[in-house]
Scaffold this active site. Structure first.
Site, PDB file in Angstrom:
ATOM      1  N   CYS A 126      13.066 -14.466 -18.746  1.00  0.00           N
ATOM      2  CA  CYS A 126      12.821 -14.011 -19.860  1.00  0.00           C
ATOM      3  C   CYS A 126      12.309 -13.964 -21.171  1.00  0.00           C
ATOM      4  O   CYS A 126      10.762 -13.982 -20.258  1.00  0.00           O
ATOM      5  CB  CYS A 126      14.304 -12.724 -20.470  1.00  0.00           C
ATOM      6  SG  CYS A 126      14.443 -11.609 -21.032  1.00  0.00           S
TER       7      CYS A 126
ATOM      8  N   HIS B 201      17.660 -10.576 -15.655  1.00  0.00           N
ATOM      9  CA  HIS B 201      18.413 -12.223 -16.151  1.00  0.00           C
ATOM     10  C   HIS B 201      18.815 -12.580 -14.684  1.00  0.00           C
ATOM     11  O   HIS B 201      19.779 -11.844 -14.189  1.00  0.00           O
ATOM     12  CB  HIS B 201      19.341 -11.423 -17.055  1.00  0.00           C
ATOM     13  CG  HIS B 201      18.467 -11.990 -18.457  1.00  0.00           C
ATOM     14  ND1 HIS B 201      18.665 -12.889 -18.970  1.00  0.00           N
ATOM     15  CD2 HIS B 201      17.701 -10.472 -18.858  1.00  0.00           C
ATOM     16  CE1 HIS B 201      17.657 -12.127 -19.916  1.00  0.00           C
ATOM     17  NE2 HIS B 201      17.328 -11.074 -20.349  1.00  0.00           N
TER      18      HIS B 201
ATOM     19  N   GLU C 141      21.106 -14.258 -14.208  1.00  0.00           N
ATOM     20  CA  GLU C 141      22.853 -15.123 -14.459  1.00  0.00           C
ATOM     21  C   GLU C 141      23.301 -13.900 -14.180  1.00  0.00           C
ATOM     22  O   GLU C 141      24.609 -13.769 -14.597  1.00  0.00           O
ATOM     23  CB  GLU C 141      22.923 -16.143 -15.700  1.00  0.00           C
ATOM     24  CG  GLU C 141      22.394 -15.206 -16.474  1.00  0.00           C
ATOM     25  CD  GLU C 141      20.412 -15.374 -17.092  1.00  0.00           C
ATOM     26  OE1 GLU C 141      19.751 -15.442 -16.351  1.00  0.00           O
ATOM     27  OE2 GLU C 141      20.547 -14.843 -18.254  1.00  0.00           O
TER      28      GLU C 141
END
Lengths: 214, 257
Positions: free
Chosen positions: A82, A192, A194
């Protein structure tokens, strides 16, 4: 011995990133750190970031992390996420801010007058949610991830590398923008991993295995 | 193409998931961690937890629940309920929340939205707007007002104006709940959602009143929602998240399957 250093410069929530890394690499020593020495000795570095890029850049500088980041980005497997992708470039439209300038190119905002789909519906900014990432080059970081797989995005700015050969993945909103870049030992993504369930965990697992060569 | 999101919502009190009708008559729906894992497996795009615990003694429970969910479920987690100061936002983010939803406190202290988004970024600040229709304006268009304290307190604030103000202050997303629909299963208030969606640039989550899968489709196609939130249709096993997504796909909506 630090296997993976997650760079903490006070911008955003790093807990999600470290938890996901611990999940895919239970035997690795994952450390969330703001110490340049930790970043120097780590085998791999994850460079996340949330919020506004000018703030991120300021916090990074005030913690004296610039040199450690620049060094890591030149020497070992390095994953930007990001704002951690955007900071690698020279300049951002967000707050007219300078980035680290490790890569040539700029960070641009989604253009307000283009934010419509083909049927005229308004497209919201930030670009938030699950969108398809099309792989534009083969790379070890894409191992076992289908072309066009969906990842979770939340951002209003995207990078435009000067050298288009850096682009490793693209997404459409409504025009094509850079979803991922690859440059030697650097791989960096606008989405993202994660927070992208199976596909995201696979990408992080690939990073843990990656030797830093394309 | 960007997918429309389906977000199961878990109302949590004293460590358990519950669901009421019009914010009353709470019914036990199970263990939050177990339910979160089930929805993740079914393909939920995000999860929202609303802490409706009344007693301050048990407020800390939500942090443990979020910690546990965040180490097992790798999709975005939003947590709301009882967020009064920037410190509450920090605690929730540190526990593993990705976004924090602010409701009553935004009305009492709008600066909280500005301070929290300045500190942590707009991407993690959701403002929840509970609205009820309060009549019509001069041109015969419905008027909605913001309510707080779980729908018990009227504020006199126009819901659409409020939405604009919250986005100006830094809200990255709006969760729009129709108080007269919540728990009724008669569908979203589409007019309310459309009015707010048209008024702002940030994504809108429609909430309140889902009783069947067509309601989800209508929320997106007529209400202009970017995401749809539902609780009871999933909690009691009427539909799985996957069934909901397949239904939306079959009705021409882009979803993640």
């Amino acid at each position: 011995m630090i296997d993976i250093a997650v760079v903490d410069y006070g911008m955003g929530n790093l807990r999600s990133v470290s938890k996901a890394l611990e999940h895919v690499a239970p035997n690795k020593n994952v450390v969330v750190t703001s110490q340049p020495a930790d970043i120097k000795q780590a085998s791999r570095v994850v460079f996340p970031g949330q919020g506004a890029m000018p703030d991120c850049m300021r916090e990074l500088e005030s913690r004296g992390l610039r040199d450690a980041i620049v060094d890591a980005a030149a020497t070992k497997p390095f994953l930007g996420i990001c704002i951690g992708l955007q900071l690698l470039f020279e300049h951002s439209e967000e707050g007219d801010a300078a980035g680290l300038g490790i890569l040539s190119g700029n960070v641009k905002r989604f253009s307000a007058n283009e934010m419509h789909d083909e049927t005229g519906n308004k497209l919201k900014v930030p670009h938030m949610g699950w969108n398809q990432v099309y792989q534009t080059q083969a790379h070890p970081m894409w191992k076992d991830i289908a072309d066009g797989e969906r990842f979770y995005y939340v951002h209003s700015y995207y990078v435009q590398p000067q050298d288009e050969n850096l682009i490793a993945g693209v997404t459409e909103y409504p025009k094509r923008f850079t979803g991922a870049i690859a440059h030697r030992n650097i791989f960096a993504v606008q989405f993202h991993p994660e927070k992208s369930q199976h596909a995201g965990l696979q990408l992080l697992a690939n990073f843990v295995q990656w030797n830093g060569q394309a | 193409m960007l997918a429309k999101r389906i977000i199961p919502c878990l109302d949590v009190t004293d460590g358990r998931v519950v669901k009421g009708v019009n914010f009353l008559e709470l019914r036990d729906a199970g263990d939050p961690v177990e339910i979160a894992r089930r929805y993740d497996e079914q393909g939920a795009d995000e999860l929202t937890f609303l802490d409706i615990t009344a007693s301050s003694d048990n407020r800390g429970l939500i942090l443990h629940i979020i910690e546990e969910v965040a180490s097992q479920v790798f999709i975005p987690l939003t947590v709301g309920g009882g967020v009064r100061e920037v410190e509450d936002v920090r605690r929730l983010l540190n526990a593993g929340a990705d976004k924090v939803s602010i409701n009553t406190s935004a009305v009492i202290n709008p600066q909280l939205v500005a301070d929290a988004s300045d500190r942590y970024g707009s991407q993690c600040i959701v403002v929840a707007i509970d609205a009820k229709q309060v009549g019509v304006d001069a041109s015969g268009q419905p008027r909605w007002e913001v309510f707080t304290h779980g729908g018990r307190k009227e504020t006199g604030i126009d819901a659409v104006e409020w939405a604009r103000k919250m986005v100006d202050l830094g809200a990255g997303e709006l969760l729009v709940t129709s108080m007269d629909r919540d728990g009724t299963k008669i569908g979203f208030n589409l007019g309310l959602n459309k009015a707010i969606s048209d008024a702002v640039d940030v994504p809108i989550i429609a909430s309140g009143g889902v009783g069947n899968l067509q309601h989800l489709v209508d929320g997106v196609k007529i209400g202009g929602a970017d995401a749809v939130l539902a609780a009871s249709i999933f909690h009691y096993g009427e539909y799985t998240v996957r069934e909901a997504k397949e239904y939306m796909r079959d009705h021409g909506i882009e979803v993640r399957l």
